[in-house]
Design an enzyme around this catalytic site. Structure first.
Site: not given
Length: 402
Positions: A12, A95, A183, A211, A243, A287, A330, A333, A381
């Site tokens: 991927n 992928r 996605h 997300l 983006r 974060r 990321g 979750e 994935e």
């Protein structure tokens, strides 16, 4: 019975990372190794775990090992040979972000398919070239193993016309200027998990929020995609790490006519210098933004949350109501604060959050009395790719034997 040495490799390749996995090629593929090379070309690192979650490697890479995608994949393959010398790679699943109009399911990639996928690179310039570089590198390393492409766009190809088209002259639609959605491998996995753990929700009206550094949302009806926030490219919809998300086309005209910007400059602006990074002037990492105390960082997070809430309402309208909201990716979750802010004040749509369950990153984070169920489902994935590769190889073998 499958030979236990037979494995499929999954690759991927993203814009600055490569996720990889080695899976037993049985009816229910089991992971023998999963890992990630991140920050390719800029302080690259590799980490990998075995199927039980025990660390196999976690270290910085040298410039020679991770300067670009080719060297990073060579490092991954060297790790594979070192740790699993007896493994026989009978297929490599990849992928591939864009499958265009034609590819609505996984395919074996030959010369003709590779040429068609190369033609689609302008539709996904940040991802497709790296995806295809992975195919070429794996084919050179495992020349006898089929290379199998699994497409992010395939999951969305059954969209109704109104969610597939732009209001442009019909000739452009016929040329492929459409709302593809992305996605798809992540949404495929989440739909499968819902069918397994909550079939009543899978049968209903579900919005999935993927997300992360790339972000999108998808409306599922009976487990099938009927609407997505991403459109012709992976720029549309939600703001992302770098983006822009949804943008008035008039802005592009302004940039060309008044700022004198060319296509390459605009592409760099929209793909690499916008989103959370552009708004905050600080970082594309959620974060860091949540920990920062600057007004610009707070505004970037506010905008991200606002757009998610706006798209949630729009997708619920497209579905004719809402039975469940699922967070993955990321940020989805791990960032309980973002989930809480998205759900805050959404009682009007039947959504109430359990603050404690949300803070603990539980699977079900909605309150007991919430009409709309809210779930946190870590996406995978790689297992979707592995299953597709095993199924395609097995199908070809059965066909050859008949």
């Amino acid at each position: 019975m499958a030979d236990p040495r037979d494995c499929v490799l999954t690759v991927n390749a993203g814009s600055s990372s490569i996720k990889f996995g080695l899976f037993e090629a049985g009816a229910a593929p089991a992971a023998r190794m999963t890992g990630l090379v991140e920050r390719i070309g800029d302080g690259p690192r590799i980490k990998a775990e075995d199927g039980d979650g025990a660390s196999l490697v976690k270290r910085d890479l040298t410039a020679a090992e991770g300067a670009d995608h080719v060297s990073a994949l060579a490092t991954v393959l060297a790790l594979l040979r070192e740790r699993f010398p007896a493994a026989r790679v009978i297929g490599v699943g990849h992928r591939v972000v864009h499958g265009g109009v034609a590819y609505d399911r996984p395919i074996r990639v030959g010369a003709a398919e590779m040429a068609e996928l190369e033609r689609l690179s302008p539709f996904a310039p940040l991802h497709q070239p790296h995806n295809l570089a992975g195919v070429r590198a794996a084919a050179a390393t495992f020349p006898d193993a089929p290379q199998i492409a699994c497409f992010d766009t395939a999951f969305h190809r059954a969209h109704p016309f109104v969610n597939d088209a732009f209001a442009l002259p019909r000739e452009y639609y016929d040329k492929g200027v459409r709302r593809y959605g992305f996605h798809g491998l992540s949404y495929d996995y989440v739909a499968g998990e819902l069918a397994r753990v909550a079939p009543h929700l899978h049968a209903g009206r579900v919005v999935v929020a993927h997300l992360g550094n790339g972000a999108s949302m998808c409306g599922l009806l009976g487990g099938r995609s009927v609407a997505s926030t991403m459109g012709f490219s992976a720029l549309d919809g939600l703001p992302m790490g770098t983006r822009c998300g949804q943008l008035d086309p008039g802005v592009l005209l302004y940039l060309m006519q008044q700022e004198g910007m060319g296509a390459d400059e605009i592409s760099d602006l929209l793909y690499r210098r916008s989103g959370l990074l552009g708004l905050s002037g600080l970082s594309n990492d959620m974060r860091e933004l949540l920990a920062a105390r600057t007004d610009a960082a707070r505004q970037a997070v506010d905008y991200f949350v606002f757009r998610i809430r706006r798209e949630l309402g729009a997708l619920a309208a497209a579905l004719g109501g809402l039975d469940a909201l699922v967070f993955c990716g990321g940020i989805g979750e791990n960032a309980h604060e973002i989930r809480a802010r998205v759900c805050d004040g959404m009682g009007w749509i039947g959504l109430e959050l359990d603050e404690g369950a949300n803070a603990e990153n539980a699977r079900v984070i909605s309150a007991e009395f919430s009409r709309v169920r809210v779930l946190r489902i870590p996406t995978n994935e790689e297992i979707v790719i592995a299953r597709a590769a095993v199924a395609l190889i097995g199908g070809e073998a059965r066909a050859a034997a008949e």
